[in-house]
Design a protein around this motif. Structure first.
Motif: not given
Length: 330
Positions: A272-280, A290-295, A305-309, A322-324
């Motif tokens: 598993a790769t978890i991007g920066e500033n992600t809350n799980i 998992i992209g960055s800044f995700s919750n 494969l989960i995008g950022s935000d 995807g993102d957002n």
């Protein structure tokens, strides 16, 4: 010597992620596709880079300038995408006769960069594949001499695929061939191909030798990207530092956790790769990026494969988001 990295493609096979993020910046084993390539070339001694950018090119520029302030970076925009050959031709004035190492922006491979740079001839990276019809192909004689290259042949005479790494000594001839092909409208599968230009050079007498890469990682499709992530996590090692933000959480290595993450009451890994500033929280995540800044809350993810935000609540098994994005699966 200069390095050229074409990263202007839109990454259609990785949509929806590439609607908002260039393929080269998708997180991979704690890095990005682009940073793995640049780090490899820097370790080989290269300091001057030409990035051919296009779709979302400003993100590439910002990323390179922030992460690599020590390199000399040129950015050229390929607004009219007509293939890799067209992209390389845009760099003629910047290259200014220097030798080149061209690495395609989705090519991650294990090879001796320094040996390639120091080669006395032009060289082409190759890898044996089961079905070469979807690749550029090199026909090789006397073990290493390249006699012919062809892009995606219907009836290939060789199973040695071009991996997207080219060291060019005769750069003036390369640009002559690119310009001649473009002037004559010579396209393969609707694009100006670097493979056609290389074959033109061979016909003009340029000496090319093939070198076999040890490993070649596919970053072009979601399923192969996840396989590559798992392989590179093992290669680069775990990247999860002890943190009070990882309360009541079990890590099954290998995993990579970005900076600023808060992970609680969860099981993460393997692969598993978890991007920066992600809350799980209250989640199980394995074999996923998992992209960055995700919750993520109360979710089970495998081969995803989960995008950022992105915000996800509920329960699932496999997702490609995807993102957002905001999803409630409750």
């Amino acid at each position: 010597m200069k390095a050229i990295i074409p990263v202007a493609g839109v990454g259609t096979k990785l949509r929806p992620h590439t609607y908002t993020q260039p393929k080269a910046l998708i997180p991979l084993a704690g890095k990005t596709v682009l940073s793995i390539i640049v780090d490899q070339l820097k370790e080989g001694g290269l300091t001057e880079f030409v990035f051919i950018v296009g779709y979302l090119g400003e993100k590439i520029q910002d990323y390179v300038r922030e992460l690599y302030p020590d390199i000399k970076a040129h950015f050229l925009f390929q607004n009219d995408r007509q293939g890799i050959g067209h992209a390389i031709e845009l760099a003629k004035d910047v290259v200014n006769g220097d030798e080149l190492l061209i690495v395609l922006g989705d090519t991650i491979a294990d090879y001796n960069v320094k040996a390639v740079i120091e080669s006395e001839t032009s060289v082409i990276g190759v890898k044996k594949v089961d079905d070469p019809r979807t690749f550029g192909v090199a026909e090789i004689c006397n073990n290493t001499e390249v006699s012919h290259v062809v892009e995606k042949p219907h009836m290939p005479k060789s199973n040695m695929a071009l991996v997207g790494i080219y060291k060019i000594k005769e750069t003036a001839m390369l640009f002559e061939c690119l310009e001649a092909n473009m002037a004559a409208g010579i396209k393969t599968h609707g694009e100006y191909s670097i493979t056609d230009a290389l074959d033109c050079m061979i016909k003009k007498g340029a000496e090319f030798k093939a070198f076999k890469v040890d490993s070649w990682f596919d970053c072009g499709k979601p399923n192969t990207l996840l396989e590559t992530n798992a392989t590179l996590l093992k290669k680069f090692g775990a990247r999860a530092e002890p943190s009070p933000a990882y309360e009541n959480t079990v890590f099954i290595q290998p995993v990579s956790i970005g900076k600023g993450c808060s992970i609680k009451n969860s099981i993460i890994g393997p692969n598993a790769t978890i991007g920066e500033n992600t809350n799980i929280d209250f989640s199980i995540i394995k074999n996923s990026i998992i992209g960055s800044f995700s919750n993520l809350h109360d979710i089970v993810l495998d081969d995803s494969l989960i995008g950022s935000d992105t915000v996800i609540r509920g329960e699932s098994r496999t997702l490609n988001i995807g993102d957002n994005t905001d999803i409630d699966l409750g």
